[in-house]
Scaffold this active site. Sequence first.
Site, short mmCIF file in Angstrom:
data_model
loop_
_atom_site.label_atom_id
_atom_site.label_comp_id
_atom_site.label_asym_id
_atom_site.label_seq_id
_atom_site.Cartn_x
_atom_site.Cartn_y
_atom_site.Cartn_z
N GLY A 72 35.09 33.31 40.10
CA GLY A 72 34.31 34.46 39.62
C GLY A 72 33.87 34.25 38.18
O GLY A 72 32.73 34.58 37.80
N THR A 73 34.74 33.69 37.37
CA THR A 73 34.42 33.45 35.97
C THR A 73 33.21 32.53 35.82
O THR A 73 32.30 32.80 35.03
CB THR A 73 35.65 32.85 35.25
OG1 THR A 73 36.75 33.76 35.38
CG2 THR A 73 35.37 32.59 33.78
N GLN A 179 35.47 42.69 42.27
CA GLN A 179 36.38 43.67 42.87
C GLN A 179 35.73 44.52 43.96
O GLN A 179 36.42 45.22 44.69
CB GLN A 179 36.95 44.61 41.78
CG GLN A 179 37.89 43.93 40.80
CD GLN A 179 39.19 43.42 41.45
OE1 GLN A 179 39.55 43.83 42.57
NE2 GLN A 179 39.88 42.55 40.75
N CYS A 325 49.68 41.68 26.86
CA CYS A 325 50.56 41.25 25.79
C CYS A 325 49.87 40.13 25.02
O CYS A 325 49.82 39.00 25.45
CB CYS A 325 51.87 40.75 26.37
SG CYS A 325 53.07 40.37 25.11
C1 PLP Z 1 39.43 38.41 38.85
C2 PLP Z 1 38.15 38.87 38.27
C3 PLP Z 1 37.25 37.94 37.70
C4 PLP Z 1 37.55 36.48 37.57
O1 PLP Z 1 37.54 35.81 38.80
P1 PLP Z 1 38.25 34.37 38.88
O2 PLP Z 1 37.88 33.85 40.22
O3 PLP Z 1 39.71 34.61 38.71
O4 PLP Z 1 37.68 33.56 37.77
C5 PLP Z 1 36.06 38.43 37.19
N1 PLP Z 1 35.77 39.74 37.24
C6 PLP Z 1 36.60 40.64 37.78
C7 PLP Z 1 36.20 42.06 37.82
C8 PLP Z 1 37.82 40.24 38.30
O5 PLP Z 1 38.66 41.14 38.81
#
Ligand code: PLP
Length: 389
Positions: A72-73, A179, A325
């Site tokens: 996602g990143t 999400q 944290c």
């Molecule tokens: C988990 C998440 C990401 C990052 O996704 P990864 O696959 O872990 O890089 C980005 N945006 C939201 C809203 C997330 O919950």
Amino acid sequence: MMKEIYLDNNATTKVDEAVFEEMKPYFCELYGNPSSMHYFGGQVQSKTTEARKRVADLLGASPDEIIFTACGTESDNTAIRSALEVLPDRRHIITSRVEHPAVLTQCRNLTTKGYRVTEIGVDGAGRLDMEEYKKAIDDDTAIVSLMWANNETGVIFPVEEAAAIAKANGAQFHTDAVQAVGKIPINMAASKIDMLSLSGHKLHAPKGIGALYVRKGTPFRPLMVGGHQEKSRRAGTENAAAIIALGKACQLAGEFMESEKTTVKAKCERLEKELLAAIPHARINGGGADRLPNTTSIAFEFVEGEAILLLLSELGICASSGSACTSGSLEPSHVLRAMGVPFTCAHGSIRFSLSRYTTDAEIEAVIKELPPIIARLRQMSPFGREFLK
Ligand SMILES: *Cc1c(COP(=O)(O)O)cnc(C)c1O
């Protein structure tokens, strides 16, 4: 070993057994490179083609609008970078104060490269300030990036409406839907959104696979350059097994969509209702806003979230806190701060995020175990004791 009660599905999810079965042959047996000319690679390619279709189907998109990424990143970073490259004369970025760090960190870094960044605020329930957004956007705005649903509170943003405003101003619109995908219906065919990010490990596929939807006709520049994979939109040998897994996970998510709205939602609402009834000085962060069916963030006043998490963890119950944290100092989350959640509440905020695997027995365990934990912690805290007298 105790069996975990896993209520941290917004952090990551279990790989569905059927998803694992689907990807298994593509490690030791069908390990060909899907880009190879020979039949052996071709067998893999036909499966990744099927996977692309399955992902597209879940989004109401067409398969060639799907680009596989590593997470996602990466999808988030790619979308924002791309928009800035295709609209080089525009130097303004709009996002929100409650985005995931995958968007927020990048936007903040871009301020040091001469970009102007506006972070739109939210109200006490976590709802986007649409008036502030309408005022902020102008003909210098290259990209608007707003999340579909918040990972901490589950609050849903009106991204379709926001996208229409962006398009009217000549800006590209991206949504971090990590999400939202698999939890609420999405139909890109009837949408103005240009780009959308999703991540496999948030919907029962493995970690390390994601996708970026890019609407047909949207000018796009790749982040990763090299080979011609993904029609030159994302170079690097395809993670075939994970792509196949993501396809299966998306197919299953489509099948379970209805139960997300009914069964998962009912369990989540029961958890909220019974905890609020049993524990004084507790409230839902984002209560009153439109929210995901699986997420609840509850603030317990006059307790430390980390203490609650540790005591829950000793009982095998996995949840998450609203604090991060950072370098030894406990800072309440940027999301709760943006919502103006009072310090005493933000510090004692716990997020429970359910999945289709969550059982009634697990919900009952939390309803039974949590109230005495909160009472005990409040007794131990001089501040809590004083205030609750
Ligand atoms: C988990 C998440 C990401 C990052 O996704 P990864 O696959 O872990 O890089 C980005 N945006 C939201 C809203 C997330 O919950």
